[in-house]
Design a protein around this motif. Structure first.
Motif, PDB file in Angstrom:
ATOM      1  N   SER A 227       0.828  -1.211   0.000  1.00 47.91           N
ATOM      2  CA  SER A 227       0.000   0.000   0.000  1.00 47.91           C
ATOM      3  C   SER A 227       0.857   1.254   0.000  1.00 47.91           C
ATOM      4  CB  SER A 227      -0.934  -0.002   1.217  1.00 47.91           C
ATOM      5  OG  SER A 227      -1.782  -1.129   1.210  1.00 47.91           O
ATOM      6  N   LEU A 228       1.879   1.291   0.842  1.00 49.24           N
ATOM      7  CA  LEU A 228       2.788   2.438   0.853  1.00 49.24           C
ATOM      8  C   LEU A 228       3.533   2.563  -0.465  1.00 49.24           C
ATOM      9  CD1 LEU A 228       4.291   2.318   4.465  1.00 49.24           C
ATOM     10  CD2 LEU A 228       2.799   4.071   3.511  1.00 49.24           C
ATOM     11  N   ILE A 231       1.291   4.241  -2.928  1.00 47.65           N
ATOM     12  CA  ILE A 231       1.186   5.680  -2.666  1.00 47.65           C
ATOM     13  C   ILE A 231       2.417   6.409  -3.179  1.00 47.65           C
ATOM     14  CG2 ILE A 231       1.082   7.418  -0.843  1.00 47.65           C
ATOM     15  CD1 ILE A 231      -0.567   5.407   0.797  1.00 47.65           C
ATOM     16  N   MET A 284      -5.984   7.632  -2.092  1.00 50.73           N
ATOM     17  CA  MET A 284      -6.864   7.467  -0.936  1.00 50.73           C
ATOM     18  C   MET A 284      -7.278   6.008  -0.758  1.00 50.73           C
ATOM     19  SD  MET A 284      -9.263  10.885  -1.128  1.00 50.73           S
ATOM     20  CE  MET A 284     -10.174  10.403   0.351  1.00 50.73           C
ATOM     21  N   SER A 287      -4.409   4.354   0.753  1.00 51.43           N
ATOM     22  CA  SER A 287      -4.275   4.756   2.155  1.00 51.43           C
ATOM     23  C   SER A 287      -5.230   3.976   3.038  1.00 51.43           C
ATOM     24  CB  SER A 287      -4.529   6.261   2.290  1.00 51.43           C
ATOM     25  OG  SER A 287      -3.621   7.009   1.522  1.00 51.43           O
ATOM     26  N   TYR A 290      -3.835   0.603   3.510  1.00 52.82           N
ATOM     27  CA  TYR A 290      -2.707   0.662   4.444  1.00 52.82           C
ATOM     28  C   TYR A 290      -3.188   0.753   5.887  1.00 52.82           C
ATOM     29  CZ  TYR A 290       1.093   2.758   7.111  1.00 52.82           C
ATOM     30  OH  TYR A 290       2.015   3.037   8.086  1.00 52.82           O
TER      31      TYR A 290
END
Length: 300
Positions: A227-228, A231, A284, A287, A290
């Motif tokens: 997830s990071l 991003i 989003m 995020s 995450y």
């Protein structure tokens, strides 16, 4: 008034003040620009109307115009390839390095620290370094591949439409691998050693221990890392600006660079804001994934 003073004396008021200051900072420097960008995506904004509020509301015309652009789908394809290849490469190499550094050998701590150099370097500096590495005539990468017999003729990584996107992907994998390695190393360190010892006593080999213990215990950490990575990869701009500038012939153009091109080259700020809103929506979603991953990890 006395209650406020007493709350600061026992520390609660100070904590509230710190949280309030953080929320105010985020509201001013993150919330307002976000709202401003979303509103601008529904308006007609060019270089003449940017400094004024004389901006007619156009509804979803900007989104329709962006979707109707001839290069929309090629740019989206490039974005997907860039994100998937970057995240996949960073994760696989980072996981391999994290497993490697679980071994105890002299200098392992210092060697691990050297891998962090790439992560702390600015993106433009990394791009300048990879410009030299990927140079067609005198680049280190071509020299190495030619010396190993993998290629016969030099590859012009930055100017060849077949390789320009992969040139940025290679640089981005190098940039983000160390970050993946550190996060995955933390996850590996949290796994109880007695689980591996018990599995070894039961006759499980290294590969079986990896599939039955390491991966299940690392599920939350892996979700957070991916997830990071999504991003950070969707926000990557510096490498494209430094290495290919989206070319040649848009072969390495991705959504984040396309948004910048609309805003600061074509001065069509409305379309640039529209692409940014689409990117924000994807960030989003990442995020939320995450946050859910870390919440499950804390519960576990």
């Amino acid at each position: 008034m006395n209650r406020v003073i007493s709350s600061f004396r026992d520390g609660k008021g100070f904590d509230i003040a710190l949280v309030g200051a953080a929320l105010l900072f985020l509201g001013i420097f993150a919330g307002l620009p976000l709202v401003y960008n979303v509103v601008m995506s529904f308006q007609a904004v060019d270089m003449f109307s940017l400094g004024t509020f004389a901006r007619p509301f156009v509804g979803f015309d900007n989104y329709i115009a962006v979707f109707s652009e001839p290069i929309f789908w090629p740019v989206m394809r490039n974005t997907v390839v860039f994100v998937v290849a970057s995240i996949g490469g960073q994760f696989v190499i980072g996981f391999g390095l994290a497993l490697f550094f679980t071994l105890k050998f002299p200098g392992s701590t210092y060697l691990r620290g050297l891998f962090l150099v790439s992560w702390v370097m600015p993106g433009l500096v990394v791009g300048a370094i990879w410009n030299w590495i990927l140079a067609g005539d005198f680049g280190v990468l071509n020299f190495a591949l030619t010396g190993l017999g993998i290629i016969e003729d030099n590859i012009f990584w930055r100017s060849d439409t077949a390789f320009s996107l992969w040139a940025v992907i290679i640089a981005n994998i190098w940039l983000g691998t160390s970050f993946n390695m550190i996060l995955l190393s933390v996850g590996l360190a949290s796994i109880p050693r007695d689980l591996y010892e018990a599995a070894a006593l039961d006759g499980a080999n290294g590969w079986q221990r990896f599939w039955t213990i390491t991966l299940p215990m690392m599920r939350a950490t892996i979700g957070a890392v991916i997830s990071l990575g999504l991003i950070f990869t969707l926000q990557q701009f510096d490498l494209f600006a430094a290495i290919t500038s989206g070319g040649p012939a848009n072969s390495s153009n991705v959504a984040q660079y396309w948004a910048w091109d609309f805003s600061f080259r074509q001065y069509d700020f409305a379309k640039g804001a529209t692409i940014s809103v689409l990117m924000i929506a994807l960030v989003m979603v990442a995020s939320v994934i995450y946050v859910r991953s870390t919440r499950h990890e804390v519960r576990g």
